[in-house]
Design a protein around this motif. Structure first.
Motif, PDB file in Angstrom:
ATOM      1  N   ARG A  71       0.839  -1.206   0.000  1.00  0.00           N
ATOM      2  CA  ARG A  71       0.000   0.000   0.000  1.00  0.00           C
ATOM      3  C   ARG A  71       0.870   1.249   0.000  1.00  0.00           C
ATOM      4  N   SER A  90       0.497   5.826  -0.934  1.00  0.00           N
ATOM      5  CA  SER A  90      -0.415   6.910  -1.316  1.00  0.00           C
ATOM      6  C   SER A  90       0.104   7.591  -2.579  1.00  0.00           C
ATOM      7  N   ASN A 146      -3.986  20.155  -2.823  1.00  0.00           N
ATOM      8  CA  ASN A 146      -4.569  18.866  -3.225  1.00  0.00           C
ATOM      9  C   ASN A 146      -5.276  18.922  -4.574  1.00  0.00           C
ATOM     10  N   TRP A 181      -4.074  16.642  -7.397  1.00  0.00           N
ATOM     11  CA  TRP A 181      -4.439  15.218  -7.582  1.00  0.00           C
ATOM     12  C   TRP A 181      -5.922  14.921  -7.527  1.00  0.00           C
ATOM     13  N   ARG A 218      -5.236   8.190  -1.466  1.00  0.00           N
ATOM     14  CA  ARG A 218      -4.502   9.293  -0.838  1.00  0.00           C
ATOM     15  C   ARG A 218      -5.477  10.045   0.053  1.00  0.00           C
ATOM     16  N   GLN A 219      -5.158  10.103   1.320  1.00  0.00           N
ATOM     17  CA  GLN A 219      -6.016  10.830   2.258  1.00  0.00           C
ATOM     18  C   GLN A 219      -5.576  12.285   2.313  1.00  0.00           C
ATOM     19  N   ALA A 243      -5.690  15.834   4.714  1.00  0.00           N
ATOM     20  CA  ALA A 243      -6.019  16.803   5.760  1.00  0.00           C
ATOM     21  C   ALA A 243      -6.397  18.135   5.123  1.00  0.00           C
ATOM     22  N   GLY A 244      -5.863  18.372   3.941  1.00  0.00           N
ATOM     23  CA  GLY A 244      -6.049  19.645   3.245  1.00  0.00           C
ATOM     24  C   GLY A 244      -7.417  19.742   2.593  1.00  0.00           C
ATOM     25  N   ARG A 303       9.818   4.837   0.483  1.00  0.00           N
ATOM     26  CA  ARG A 303       8.991   5.311   1.600  1.00  0.00           C
ATOM     27  C   ARG A 303       9.744   5.045   2.901  1.00  0.00           C
ATOM     28  N   ARG A 350       9.971   5.186   7.374  1.00  0.00           N
ATOM     29  CA  ARG A 350       9.266   5.156   8.653  1.00  0.00           C
ATOM     30  C   ARG A 350      10.278   5.232   9.789  1.00  0.00           C
TER      31      ARG A 350
HETATM   32  C1  LIG Z   1      -4.838  11.768   7.822  1.00  0.00           C
HETATM   33  C2  LIG Z   1      -3.964  11.988   6.611  1.00  0.00           C
HETATM   34  C3  LIG Z   1      -3.931  13.231   6.003  1.00  0.00           C
HETATM   35  C4  LIG Z   1      -3.157  13.424   4.840  1.00  0.00           C
HETATM   36  N1  LIG Z   1      -3.234  14.645   4.192  1.00  0.00           N
HETATM   37  C5  LIG Z   1      -2.654  14.775   2.974  1.00  0.00           C
HETATM   38  C6  LIG Z   1      -2.909  15.931   2.186  1.00  0.00           C
HETATM   39  O1  LIG Z   1      -3.657  16.843   2.549  1.00  0.00           O
HETATM   40  N2  LIG Z   1      -2.311  16.005   0.977  1.00  0.00           N
HETATM   41  C7  LIG Z   1      -1.518  15.005   0.493  1.00  0.00           C
HETATM   42  O2  LIG Z   1      -1.027  15.133  -0.636  1.00  0.00           O
HETATM   43  N3  LIG Z   1      -1.274  13.884   1.212  1.00  0.00           N
HETATM   44  C8  LIG Z   1      -1.825  13.731   2.432  1.00  0.00           C
HETATM   45  N4  LIG Z   1      -1.660  12.564   3.146  1.00  0.00           N
HETATM   46  C9  LIG Z   1      -0.787  11.490   2.618  1.00  0.00           C
HETATM   47  C10 LIG Z   1       0.479  11.353   3.444  1.00  0.00           C
HETATM   48  O3  LIG Z   1       1.380  12.377   3.116  1.00  0.00           O
HETATM   49  C11 LIG Z   1       1.100   9.958   3.219  1.00  0.00           C
HETATM   50  O4  LIG Z   1       0.207   8.979   3.693  1.00  0.00           O
HETATM   51  C12 LIG Z   1       2.448   9.839   3.953  1.00  0.00           C
HETATM   52  O5  LIG Z   1       3.404  10.648   3.360  1.00  0.00           O
HETATM   53  C13 LIG Z   1       2.972   8.414   3.975  1.00  0.00           C
HETATM   54  O6  LIG Z   1       3.069   7.919   2.665  1.00  0.00           O
HETATM   55  P1  LIG Z   1       2.439   6.508   2.272  1.00  0.00           P
HETATM   56  O7  LIG Z   1       0.940   6.601   2.556  1.00  0.00           O
HETATM   57  O8  LIG Z   1       2.718   6.351   0.789  1.00  0.00           O
HETATM   58  O9  LIG Z   1       3.077   5.470   3.098  1.00  0.00           O
HETATM   59  C14 LIG Z   1      -2.386  12.358   4.311  1.00  0.00           C
HETATM   60  C15 LIG Z   1      -2.430  11.098   4.945  1.00  0.00           C
HETATM   61  C16 LIG Z   1      -3.215  10.910   6.070  1.00  0.00           C
HETATM   62  C17 LIG Z   1      -3.275   9.532   6.699  1.00  0.00           C
END
Ligand SMILES: Cc1cc2nc3c(=O)[nH]c(=O)nc-3n(C[C@H](O)[C@H](O)[C@H](O)COP(=O)(O)O)c2cc1C
Length: 204
Positions: free
Chosen positions: A18, A20, A77, A80, A129-130, A132-133, A178, A180
């Motif tokens: 998985r 994003s 955002n 995307w 892709r989640q 917050a924005g 990626r 951690r």
């Molecule tokens: C709650 C939450 C909010 C996030 N907000 C944004 C966002 O507003 N814009 C964006 O491009 N990515 C956003 N992300 C993606 C994170 O940047 C991404 O999950 C993180 O860098 C880890 O990468 P991975 O999911 O590929 O492991 C968000 C992820 C989460 C879980």
């Protein structure tokens, strides 16, 4: 394209693979697959089975509704969200229906439900892709979100796209490994901050 996690010990491929994506393809997500994502969320665990998650959903099958929901994401955002086939806003009901008392874990439960959805999506080759924005005031007004419901997070879902469709430096960033924190910074025993003593050296 996969950006598989470099794990200290093996984990399930659904979790390791998985990631994003920022780039989404224009391939449609079948309506029954969208339903399976929502069903996966519905079957999440929750505190007292309170099921506080709610979702506002739009897909590119209905371009007008998709554009309306996509417009609730921040400028950053907007790079995307227009291409993500499925767009959602996750919301939390702040109180238990049974007695109206505050549900301290409502937001935690919403995160669990979204993660259920993410795993279901991953099993079908979809990327999530989640976000917050998002523009919370706009979402509240546009979708008549009542008092006692917290707007939590945007969710973009689609098949992963070609990173080279993004502008520099995003194509490179989309391919970077990626990262951690090590388990020793996250898991404790004895007291907060003291690495869990069950951790073998390779996880530190
Ligand atoms: C709650 C939450 C909010 C996030 N907000 C944004 C966002 O507003 N814009 C964006 O491009 N990515 C956003 N992300 C993606 C994170 O940047 C991404 O999950 C993180 O860098 C880890 O990468 P991975 O999911 O590929 O492991 C968000 C992820 C989460 C879980």
């Amino acid at each position: 394209m996969h950006r598989k996690a470099q794990t200290a010990v093996p984990i399930h491929p659904l979790l390791a693979e998985r990631w994003s994506s920022r780039a989404f393809s224009d391939d449609p997500v079948a309506p029954e697959l969208v339903l399976s994502l929502l069903e996966a969320a519905r079957w999440s665990a929750s505190c007292f089975n309170g099921q506080p998650w709610r979702f506002i959903v739009a897909t590119r099958d209905d371009p007008e509704q998709h554009a309306r929901l996509a417009a609730c994401f921040t400028t950053s955002n907007q790079r995307w969200v227009p291409r993500a086939w499925v767009v959602m806003i996750a919301l939390a009901v702040d109180t238990f229906e049974v007695d109206g008392s505050a549900n301290r874990l409502a937001q935690y439960d919403v995160g669990l439900a979204v993660q259920n959805m993410v795993v279901q999506a991953s099993a079908h080759g979809l990327n999530v892709r989640q976000a917050a924005g998002i523009d919370i005031a706009r979402i509240r007004a546009e979708y008549a979100v009542p008092e006692g419901v917290t707007v939590m997070c945007g969710v973009m879902i689609g098949y992963p796209g070609d990173p080279d469709t993004l502008v520099d430096p995003l194509p490179q960033r989309e391919r970077q490994p990626r990262t951690r924190k090590p388990l020793s910074e996250l898991c404790f025993s004895g007291r907060f901050g003291q690495a869990y003593d069950g951790l073998p050296d390779e996880t530190r």
